[in-house]
Design a protein around this motif. Structure first.
Motif, PDB file in Angstrom:
ATOM      1  N   SER A   1       0.841  -1.206   0.000  1.00 36.30           N
ATOM      2  CA  SER A   1       0.000   0.000   0.000  1.00 36.30           C
ATOM      3  C   SER A   1       0.869   1.247   0.000  1.00 36.30           C
ATOM      4  CB  SER A   1      -0.885   0.032   1.242  1.00 36.30           C
ATOM      5  OG  SER A   1      -1.844  -0.995   1.174  1.00 36.30           O
ATOM      6  N   SER A   2       0.335   2.306  -0.612  1.00 34.64           N
ATOM      7  CA  SER A   2       1.007   3.607  -0.582  1.00 34.64           C
ATOM      8  C   SER A   2       0.134   4.601   0.145  1.00 34.64           C
ATOM      9  CB  SER A   2       1.197   4.149  -2.004  1.00 34.64           C
ATOM     10  OG  SER A   2       2.428   3.788  -2.528  1.00 34.64           O
ATOM     11  N   GLY A   3       0.715   5.274   1.116  1.00 33.87           N
ATOM     12  CA  GLY A   3       0.014   6.388   1.757  1.00 33.87           C
ATOM     13  C   GLY A   3       0.508   7.666   1.116  1.00 33.87           C
ATOM     14  N   ILE A   4      -0.412   8.402   0.474  1.00 31.09           N
ATOM     15  CA  ILE A   4      -0.023   9.696  -0.118  1.00 31.09           C
ATOM     16  C   ILE A   4      -0.237  10.729   0.978  1.00 31.09           C
ATOM     17  CG2 ILE A   4      -0.349  11.294  -2.032  1.00 31.09           C
ATOM     18  CD1 ILE A   4      -1.712   8.967  -3.568  1.00 31.09           C
ATOM     19  N   LEU A   5       0.810  10.891   1.791  1.00 29.41           N
ATOM     20  CA  LEU A   5       0.671  11.727   2.976  1.00 29.41           C
ATOM     21  C   LEU A   5       0.976  13.183   2.664  1.00 29.41           C
ATOM     22  CD1 LEU A   5       0.329   9.004   4.287  1.00 29.41           C
ATOM     23  CD2 LEU A   5       1.868   9.724   6.129  1.00 29.41           C
ATOM     24  N   PHE A   6       0.074  14.060   3.105  1.00 29.11           N
ATOM     25  CA  PHE A   6       0.312  15.493   3.022  1.00 29.11           C
ATOM     26  C   PHE A   6       1.212  15.879   4.205  1.00 29.11           C
ATOM     27  CE2 PHE A   6      -2.470  17.255  -0.372  1.00 29.11           C
ATOM     28  CZ  PHE A   6      -2.825  16.037  -0.927  1.00 29.11           C
ATOM     29  N   ASN A   7       1.704  17.121   4.175  1.00 25.92           N
ATOM     30  CA  ASN A   7       2.696  17.540   5.180  1.00 25.92           C
ATOM     31  C   ASN A   7       2.195  17.244   6.591  1.00 25.92           C
ATOM     32  OD1 ASN A   7       2.972  19.081   2.694  1.00 25.92           O
ATOM     33  ND2 ASN A   7       4.596  20.203   3.742  1.00 25.92           N
ATOM     34  N   HIS A   8       3.063  16.615   7.379  1.00 19.94           N
ATOM     35  CA  HIS A   8       2.708  16.378   8.777  1.00 19.94           C
ATOM     36  C   HIS A   8       3.911  16.701   9.650  1.00 19.94           C
ATOM     37  CE1 HIS A   8       3.741  12.619   6.735  1.00 19.94           C
ATOM     38  NE2 HIS A   8       4.373  12.267   7.844  1.00 19.94           N
ATOM     39  N   GLU A   9       3.613  17.290  10.768  1.00 18.79           N
ATOM     40  CA  GLU A   9       4.602  17.994  11.576  1.00 18.79           C
ATOM     41  C   GLU A   9       4.448  17.590  13.034  1.00 18.79           C
ATOM     42  OE1 GLU A   9       6.277  20.250   9.409  1.00 18.79           O
ATOM     43  OE2 GLU A   9       4.925  19.451   7.890  1.00 18.79           O
TER      44      GLU A   9
ATOM     45  N   MET B   1      -3.629   1.034   7.095  1.00 15.69           N
ATOM     46  CA  MET B   1      -3.535   0.527   5.711  1.00 15.69           C
ATOM     47  C   MET B   1      -3.089  -0.936   5.691  1.00 15.69           C
ATOM     48  SD  MET B   1      -1.918   3.711   3.622  1.00 15.69           S
ATOM     49  CE  MET B   1      -2.288   5.298   4.375  1.00 15.69           C
ATOM     50  N   LEU B   2      -2.165  -1.272   6.609  1.00 22.72           N
ATOM     51  CA  LEU B   2      -1.658  -2.654   6.599  1.00 22.72           C
ATOM     52  C   LEU B   2      -2.597  -3.625   7.311  1.00 22.72           C
ATOM     53  CD1 LEU B   2       2.209  -2.588   6.666  1.00 22.72           C
ATOM     54  CD2 LEU B   2       0.590  -1.826   4.948  1.00 22.72           C
ATOM     55  N   GLN B   3      -3.626  -3.109   7.994  1.00 24.95           N
ATOM     56  CA  GLN B   3      -4.610  -4.013   8.626  1.00 24.95           C
ATOM     57  C   GLN B   3      -5.784  -4.291   7.682  1.00 24.95           C
ATOM     58  OE1 GLN B   3      -2.998  -5.010  11.308  1.00 24.95           O
ATOM     59  NE2 GLN B   3      -1.683  -3.257  10.772  1.00 24.95           N
ATOM     60  N   ALA B   4      -5.902  -3.511   6.598  1.00 29.68           N
ATOM     61  CA  ALA B   4      -7.037  -3.664   5.669  1.00 29.68           C
ATOM     62  C   ALA B   4      -6.908  -4.976   4.897  1.00 29.68           C
ATOM     63  CB  ALA B   4      -7.056  -2.488   4.700  1.00 29.68           C
ATOM     64  N   ASP B   5      -8.050  -5.560   4.521  1.00 29.21           N
ATOM     65  CA  ASP B   5      -8.011  -6.828   3.770  1.00 29.21           C
ATOM     66  C   ASP B   5      -7.268  -6.661   2.445  1.00 29.21           C
ATOM     67  OD1 ASP B   5      -9.368  -8.072   5.741  1.00 29.21           O
ATOM     68  OD2 ASP B   5     -11.358  -7.813   4.824  1.00 29.21           O
ATOM     69  N   GLU B   6      -7.548  -5.546   1.754  1.00 30.67           N
ATOM     70  CA  GLU B   6      -6.928  -5.307   0.443  1.00 30.67           C
ATOM     71  C   GLU B   6      -5.919  -4.174   0.546  1.00 30.67           C
ATOM     72  OE1 GLU B   6      -7.705  -7.024  -2.328  1.00 30.67           O
ATOM     73  OE2 GLU B   6      -9.201  -8.212  -1.231  1.00 30.67           O
ATOM     74  N   ALA B   7      -4.800  -4.335  -0.159  1.00 37.10           N
ATOM     75  CA  ALA B   7      -3.838  -3.228  -0.246  1.00 37.10           C
ATOM     76  C   ALA B   7      -4.374  -2.180  -1.227  1.00 37.10           C
ATOM     77  CB  ALA B   7      -2.500  -3.759  -0.739  1.00 37.10           C
ATOM     78  N   ASP B   8      -4.034  -0.910  -0.988  1.00 44.35           N
ATOM     79  CA  ASP B   8      -4.557   0.162  -1.851  1.00 44.35           C
ATOM     80  C   ASP B   8      -3.727   1.429  -1.633  1.00 44.35           C
ATOM     81  OD1 ASP B   8      -6.228   1.498  -3.596  1.00 44.35           O
ATOM     82  OD2 ASP B   8      -8.076   0.791  -2.658  1.00 44.35           O
ATOM     83  N   ASP B   9      -4.103   2.509  -2.310  1.00 46.04           N
ATOM     84  CA  ASP B   9      -3.445   3.810  -2.129  1.00 46.04           C
ATOM     85  C   ASP B   9      -4.420   4.768  -1.457  1.00 46.04           C
ATOM     86  OD1 ASP B   9      -1.353   2.742  -3.690  1.00 46.04           O
ATOM     87  OD2 ASP B   9      -2.468   3.286  -5.504  1.00 46.04           O
ATOM     88  N   TYR B  10      -3.906   5.561  -0.528  1.00 45.98           N
ATOM     89  CA  TYR B  10      -4.788   6.461   0.234  1.00 45.98           C
ATOM     90  C   TYR B  10      -4.169   7.838   0.397  1.00 45.98           C
ATOM     91  CZ  TYR B  10      -7.189   2.225   1.783  1.00 45.98           C
ATOM     92  OH  TYR B  10      -7.878   1.039   1.826  1.00 45.98           O
TER      93      TYR B  10
END
Ligand code: NAP
Ligand code: G4F
Length: 328
Positions: free
Chosen positions: A174-182, A234-243
């Motif tokens: 899975s890919s997490g498309i993460l916005f800026n986090h601080e 994301m890694l606990q979800a049944d299916e891998a995906d992008d978020y």
């Protein structure tokens, strides 16, 4: 006991993620690079349960050795050269680490799993920087990518390589498309921490000004502690995906300055802030604002810390740190 392997353990997200996984009962292994990494002591003091393994994401054989030791159920690839401004000056290095490093970690995961790819799940730290010159507002998982920096281009490569391993091998990747986090753990080279550290020092009389670049850029800023929880989900979800992982709000550097200076009782920050062309970028990402609807619907994820609370948390932490350093 589930086992996790994290690259980028010495970074902001590595520290929050390892802390949360240990609280959930995981055995956590972290990859640490260099022969005498100065951040080893930080990890050991802040997250004492983490087991550190030396290695580098540009070195596949070091990764294979690390996987043999860690025997992970979950792999979080957070390791990267992550400072966008640095990526123009070190474009090849950024490509090797932030881009090709992803391929190495994916390949190490595949080789480690052997014939049973279901035994391991993979997370890639993708980035809103991939949206660059934004083609849609707000940005979603389906928004066309248009990176504007060598860092952004390298992240696009890692993002598509992760999708490719999912589609080619059926890997739970899975890919997490993460916005800026601080957070108070954010590196001081990034604009939020540069501002909160300077505000703290100015309020204590330790510094008289701060020089910045483009004050009109807008970012969707969230709290790192909230965002690493999305990685785990994301890694606990049944299916891998992008978020997309974002707050859905955007603020300019000027608004950041307003909130940060007000926290220490200064209303007229213009007296203390200077614009220096050296901090402008060859190509700017003017506006980022994410739509986290999919993460909310499929993962039950929502940000808990808002923009003013985040800035306040960072200013207060820096005031405390600077006061202690100055013996005040
Ligand atoms: P960070 O604080 O800069 O941490 C980066 C980590 O990568 C550090 O632990 C660093 O180790 C490690 N690293 C660098 N080169 C490496 C190499 N060759 N081999 C192994 N490890 C290496 O970044 P962060 O804010 O925690 O972000 C974590 C990940 O999320 C990164 O991939 C970043 O690009 C991505 N991301 C971050 C954000 C954000 O807003 N924070 C948003 C989207 C995506 P050293 O300490 O040894 O240098
Ligand atoms: O804090 P920044 O350096 O973060 P940037 O470039 O948005 O990248 C961060 O977020 C990405 C996600 O979108 C991550 F993938 C990446 O790894 C990193 O964590 O800069 C934010 C904005 C930019 O528009 C920059 O031009 O602040 C502007 N800015 C203005 N003056 C400045 C400064 N940035 C920095 N670092 N220093 C300044 O003096």
């Amino acid at each position: 006991m589930p086992r996790a392997f994290i690259t980028g353990i010495t970074g902001q997200d590595g520290l929050y993620l390892s802390e949360q996984l240990i609280d959930k009962g995981y055995e956590v292994y972290g990859l640490i690079r260099g022969q005498n990494n100065p951040k080893r002591a930080l990890v050991e003091s802040e997250v004492p349960g983490v087991k550190l393994i030396t290695g580098d994401i540009t070195d596949l054989s070091s990764l294979m050795r690390a996987f043999n030791t860690a025997q992970p159920d979950e792999v979080y690839n957070l390791g990267a050269i992550s400072f966008v401004a640095y990526s123009w000056e070190n474009a090849k290095l950024t490509t090797d680490v932030t881009g090709n490093g992803v391929l190495n970690v994916l390949e190490a995961t595949r080789l480690y799993a052997g014939n049973d790819l279901s035994k391991v799940r993979f997370y890639q730290a993708s980035s809103s920087e991939m949206f660059g010159k934004v083609q849609e507002v707000p940005q979603r998982e389906s928004t066309l990518l248009w990176p504007r920096s060598p860092y952004g281009v390298a992240k696009v490569y890692g993002h598509y390589m992760t999708i490719n391993y999912r589609e080619s091998y059926g890997m739970h990747a899975s890919s997490g498309i993460l916005f800026n986090h601080e957070s108070p753990r954010r590196g001081p080279e990034f604009v939020t921490r540069k501002v909160t550290q300077a505000v703290a020092r100015i309020s204590l009389g330790l510094q008289d000004k701060v020089s910045l670049g483009n004050l009109d850029a807008k970012r969707d800023w969230g709290f790192a502690g909230d965002y690493v929880d999305a990685m785990w989900r994301m890694l606990q979800a049944d299916e891998a995906d992008d978020y997309v992982v974002a707050t859905g709000e955007t603020h300019s550097i000027r608004e950041l300055l307003d909130v940060a200076f007000k926290r220490v009782g200064i209303d007229d920050w213009e007296k203390f802030v200077f614009v220096d062309p050296q901090f402008f970028r060859p190509a700017e990402v003017d506006l980022l604002i994410g739509d986290p609807a999919k993460a909310k619907e499929k993962l039950g994820w929502e940000p808990k810390v808002g923009f003013p609370e985040l800035v306040t948390m960072m200013v207060d932490s820096d005031v405390e740190k600077q006061r202690a350093l100055a013996g005040k």
